[in-house]
Design a protein around this motif. Sequence first.
Motif, PDB file in Angstrom:
ATOM      1  N   GLU A   1       0.838  -1.195   0.000  1.00 25.39           N
ATOM      2  CA  GLU A   1       0.000   0.000   0.000  1.00 25.39           C
ATOM      3  C   GLU A   1       0.875   1.249   0.000  1.00 25.39           C
ATOM      4  OE1 GLU A   1      -4.003  -0.674   2.434  1.00 25.39           O
ATOM      5  OE2 GLU A   1      -2.247  -1.216   3.615  1.00 25.39           O
ATOM      6  N   LEU A   2       0.322   2.330  -0.509  1.00 26.45           N
ATOM      7  CA  LEU A   2       1.071   3.580  -0.563  1.00 26.45           C
ATOM      8  C   LEU A   2       1.457   4.022   0.848  1.00 26.45           C
ATOM      9  CD1 LEU A   2       2.150   5.929  -2.247  1.00 26.45           C
ATOM     10  CD2 LEU A   2      -0.068   7.046  -1.983  1.00 26.45           C
ATOM     11  N   GLN A   3       2.735   4.286   1.046  1.00 23.37           N
ATOM     12  CA  GLN A   3       3.261   4.706   2.336  1.00 23.37           C
ATOM     13  C   GLN A   3       3.552   6.204   2.302  1.00 23.37           C
ATOM     14  OE1 GLN A   3       3.938   1.949   4.732  1.00 23.37           O
ATOM     15  NE2 GLN A   3       2.738   0.922   3.153  1.00 23.37           N
ATOM     16  N   SER A   4       3.290   6.892   3.397  1.00 23.32           N
ATOM     17  CA  SER A   4       3.618   8.315   3.439  1.00 23.32           C
ATOM     18  C   SER A   4       5.123   8.532   3.510  1.00 23.32           C
ATOM     19  CB  SER A   4       2.941   8.989   4.635  1.00 23.32           C
ATOM     20  OG  SER A   4       3.443   8.478   5.862  1.00 23.32           O
ATOM     21  N   HIS A   5       5.841   7.591   4.168  1.00 19.21           N
ATOM     22  CA  HIS A   5       7.288   7.714   4.342  1.00 19.21           C
ATOM     23  C   HIS A   5       7.951   6.338   4.191  1.00 19.21           C
ATOM     24  CE1 HIS A   5       5.652  11.136   6.622  1.00 19.21           C
ATOM     25  NE2 HIS A   5       6.821  11.749   6.440  1.00 19.21           N
ATOM     26  N   ILE A   6       9.173   6.363   3.739  1.00 21.92           N
ATOM     27  CA  ILE A   6      10.054   5.196   3.851  1.00 21.92           C
ATOM     28  C   ILE A   6      11.233   5.617   4.717  1.00 21.92           C
ATOM     29  CG2 ILE A   6      11.614   3.615   2.662  1.00 21.92           C
ATOM     30  CD1 ILE A   6       9.794   3.649   0.275  1.00 21.92           C
ATOM     31  N   LEU A   7      11.412   4.930   5.836  1.00 19.65           N
ATOM     32  CA  LEU A   7      12.523   5.183   6.761  1.00 19.65           C
ATOM     33  C   LEU A   7      13.511   4.041   6.611  1.00 19.65           C
ATOM     34  CD1 LEU A   7      13.987   6.487   9.172  1.00 19.65           C
ATOM     35  CD2 LEU A   7      12.380   5.302  10.690  1.00 19.65           C
ATOM     36  N   MET A   8      14.723   4.361   6.165  1.00 13.72           N
ATOM     37  CA  MET A   8      15.700   3.329   5.808  1.00 13.72           C
ATOM     38  C   MET A   8      16.968   3.440   6.630  1.00 13.72           C
ATOM     39  SD  MET A   8      17.837   2.805   2.343  1.00 13.72           S
ATOM     40  CE  MET A   8      19.286   3.422   3.200  1.00 13.72           C
ATOM     41  N   GLN A   9      17.490   2.291   7.039  1.00 11.02           N
ATOM     42  CA  GLN A   9      18.773   2.247   7.741  1.00 11.02           C
ATOM     43  C   GLN A   9      19.923   2.183   6.741  1.00 11.02           C
ATOM     44  OE1 GLN A   9      19.485  -0.797  10.901  1.00 11.02           O
ATOM     45  NE2 GLN A   9      21.238  -1.396   9.651  1.00 11.02           N
ATOM     46  N   ASN A  10      20.972   2.950   7.016  1.00 10.49           N
ATOM     47  CA  ASN A  10      22.204   2.871   6.221  1.00 10.49           C
ATOM     48  C   ASN A  10      23.404   2.854   7.172  1.00 10.49           C
ATOM     49  OD1 ASN A  10      23.594   3.130   3.514  1.00 10.49           O
ATOM     50  ND2 ASN A  10      24.572   4.768   4.647  1.00 10.49           N
ATOM     51  N   PRO A  11      24.377   1.942   7.003  1.00  6.02           N
ATOM     52  CA  PRO A  11      24.411   0.858   6.027  1.00  6.02           C
ATOM     53  C   PRO A  11      23.556  -0.332   6.452  1.00  6.02           C
ATOM     54  CG  PRO A  11      26.412   0.830   7.360  1.00  6.02           C
ATOM     55  CD  PRO A  11      25.613   2.009   7.812  1.00  6.02           C
ATOM     56  N   PRO A  12      23.376  -1.272   5.541  1.00  4.52           N
ATOM     57  CA  PRO A  12      23.844  -1.269   4.152  1.00  4.52           C
ATOM     58  C   PRO A  12      22.983  -0.369   3.286  1.00  4.52           C
ATOM     59  CG  PRO A  12      22.591  -3.257   4.576  1.00  4.52           C
ATOM     60  CD  PRO A  12      22.675  -2.528   5.893  1.00  4.52           C
ATOM     61  N   GLY A  13      23.628   0.254   2.290  1.00  6.81           N
ATOM     62  CA  GLY A  13      22.924   1.188   1.436  1.00  6.81           C
ATOM     63  C   GLY A  13      22.852   0.771  -0.016  1.00  6.81           C
ATOM     64  N   LEU A  14      23.609  -0.242  -0.380  1.00  6.79           N
ATOM     65  CA  LEU A  14      23.644  -0.710  -1.765  1.00  6.79           C
ATOM     66  C   LEU A  14      22.911  -2.045  -1.854  1.00  6.79           C
ATOM     67  CD1 LEU A  14      24.957   0.026  -4.535  1.00  6.79           C
ATOM     68  CD2 LEU A  14      26.838  -1.484  -3.934  1.00  6.79           C
ATOM     69  N   PRO A  15      21.784  -2.097  -2.570  1.00  4.03           N
ATOM     70  CA  PRO A  15      21.240  -1.099  -3.487  1.00  4.03           C
ATOM     71  C   PRO A  15      20.055  -0.318  -2.925  1.00  4.03           C
ATOM     72  CG  PRO A  15      20.218  -3.201  -3.922  1.00  4.03           C
ATOM     73  CD  PRO A  15      21.136  -3.412  -2.735  1.00  4.03           C
ATOM     74  N   ASN A  16      19.750  -0.444  -1.629  1.00  2.62           N
ATOM     75  CA  ASN A  16      18.446   0.026  -1.171  1.00  2.62           C
ATOM     76  C   ASN A  16      18.288   1.538  -1.114  1.00  2.62           C
ATOM     77  OD1 ASN A  16      20.344  -0.692   0.850  1.00  2.62           O
ATOM     78  ND2 ASN A  16      18.840  -0.400   2.447  1.00  2.62           N
ATOM     79  N   ILE A  17      19.377   2.333  -1.042  1.00  4.49           N
ATOM     80  CA  ILE A  17      19.195   3.790  -1.082  1.00  4.49           C
ATOM     81  C   ILE A  17      18.576   4.195  -2.419  1.00  4.49           C
ATOM     82  CG2 ILE A  17      20.308   6.036  -1.088  1.00  4.49           C
ATOM     83  CD1 ILE A  17      22.372   5.067   0.772  1.00  4.49           C
ATOM     84  N   ALA A  18      19.157   3.713  -3.517  1.00 10.36           N
ATOM     85  CA  ALA A  18      18.660   4.086  -4.846  1.00 10.36           C
ATOM     86  C   ALA A  18      17.256   3.544  -5.072  1.00 10.36           C
ATOM     87  CB  ALA A  18      19.609   3.562  -5.923  1.00 10.36           C
ATOM     88  N   VAL A  19      17.015   2.305  -4.652  1.00 10.66           N
ATOM     89  CA  VAL A  19      15.707   1.696  -4.865  1.00 10.66           C
ATOM     90  C   VAL A  19      14.639   2.433  -4.059  1.00 10.66           C
ATOM     91  CG1 VAL A  19      14.332  -0.386  -4.548  1.00 10.66           C
ATOM     92  CG2 VAL A  19      16.659  -0.567  -5.428  1.00 10.66           C
ATOM     93  N   ALA A  20      14.924   2.701  -2.780  1.00  8.13           N
ATOM     94  CA  ALA A  20      13.948   3.403  -1.937  1.00  8.13           C
ATOM     95  C   ALA A  20      13.681   4.807  -2.466  1.00  8.13           C
ATOM     96  CB  ALA A  20      14.455   3.465  -0.493  1.00  8.13           C
TER      97      ALA A  20
END
Length: 484
Positions: A149-168
């Motif tokens: 479902e459509l999310q208002s925010h995506i909160l991501m942990q870095n690292p690891p950032g490859l590939p999820n920074i670009a994908v998110a």
Amino acid sequence: MAVHGTGTASLIVFVLVVAFLSFLYLTDSYVTWPLVGLNVLTVLSLLWLWKLRQQDGGTERRVCVLVLGDIGRSPRMQYHSLSLSKHGYNVTFVGFLDTKPHQDVLRQEKIRIAPIAEVKGVQGPKILKYVTKVIVQSLQLLHVLLRMELQSHILMQNPPGLPNIAVAWLVCVLRGSRFIIDWHNYGYTIMALSHGQRHPVVRLAKWYEHFFGPLATRNLCVTNAMKDDLHRNWGIKATTLYDRPASIFRETPLKLQHELFMRLASTYPQFQHSGSEDVELERTTFSVRDLSDGTVTLRAERPALLLSSTSWTEDEDFSILLKALEEYEGFIKEGALLPSLVCVITGKGPQKEHYKKLIDSLHLEHVKICTPWLEAEDYPVLLGKTDTNVTYCSYCVLVSCMFGCCLPVCAIHFNCLHELVKHEENGLIFRDSQELAEQLKSLLSEFPSSGGRLGLFRRNLRANRGQRWDKNWDQNVLPLFTTL
């Protein structure tokens, strides 16, 4: 269903009209079919984008928490999820489900775990394995994030950032969500530990983080030192969210201590009582329970309990601890009045078997070492009983949890450690095995008395408990979700 933003709806209507008029005008032209194909492709793309951005009344109360790692071993992201749920947000927690998360996360109705599989890559040369792993992981993340479902925010942990920074980031662009990165470290610096700073993969990873990192809507980080570095070298303005202990981290009552010791004693001989048995008493190495009235006491002749938590990775050199324990053994054999030690090293990771072989090769009489994996509920119980702790990890959340249990630490030096550990006040900072061994000797010289340096550090921690996670999070993070 309403369209996410009137601008998108207007653009779709405009392109549909243009496409239709172009089709009518160019019907007899030799470029009709290429233009029609292009128009159809444009329209279909915009229709897909429109569908991706469809929202309902609950969109603004949905947040995706993303970690490309083991959810059960990501305490800070679990705390984020719990805090969001307490404020009425529905959380989709995406990550590897290798280790069971804390029961509070599993019981919370507003938190839904969306497990993803860790990708290994194809067999062959390392570069081929790495490239295929990144590609497959990217497709997997896109599939998961675009289907939810459509999310208002995506909160991501870095690292690891490859590939999820670009994908998110891409998903947020497509769906109109806001993107928040919680910077724990830089991924490329961890890669450099095994490959070196000048390795092409490390340099590519640095460029990747430097390019995509600033595209986030908002940023969090764990220390002021990292906040300054992000701003100075990356042009990123971040909010410092110091790791603070959750409410589950506290000094453990004797009854809970004994129950955990009994469970551990069923598997690990280091916790088993080795003396004569008494049918009226239930004994472990550390505690005694009187079966007649249920009272629990700590044994006066018990060893000191030393705990160290690790992810068994290359950035944590546990040979320092093992050498220090050998030196501590030497102090006792030379006549120093020191207690025996039971050292518990808990965690999972790629180098665990390597270090277990090193531990097995040691022949220590007064120091016993075991390497259990503790469930999320058992870890704070053991931490709340431990006499002292040795930490190597630069993740301050571990140190903050120890302080929540009023547990003094011996921590290996890293650049921003002074923001949390006050040398000679709530713990000690070491740089090598000899310094660590001397610190253990000093801390345990009057054990089990509550006097000495160990008792002093405990009293300082009790007097300066500071904020817990909830209040700290409400002040620093909640506004990022309510004001954007």
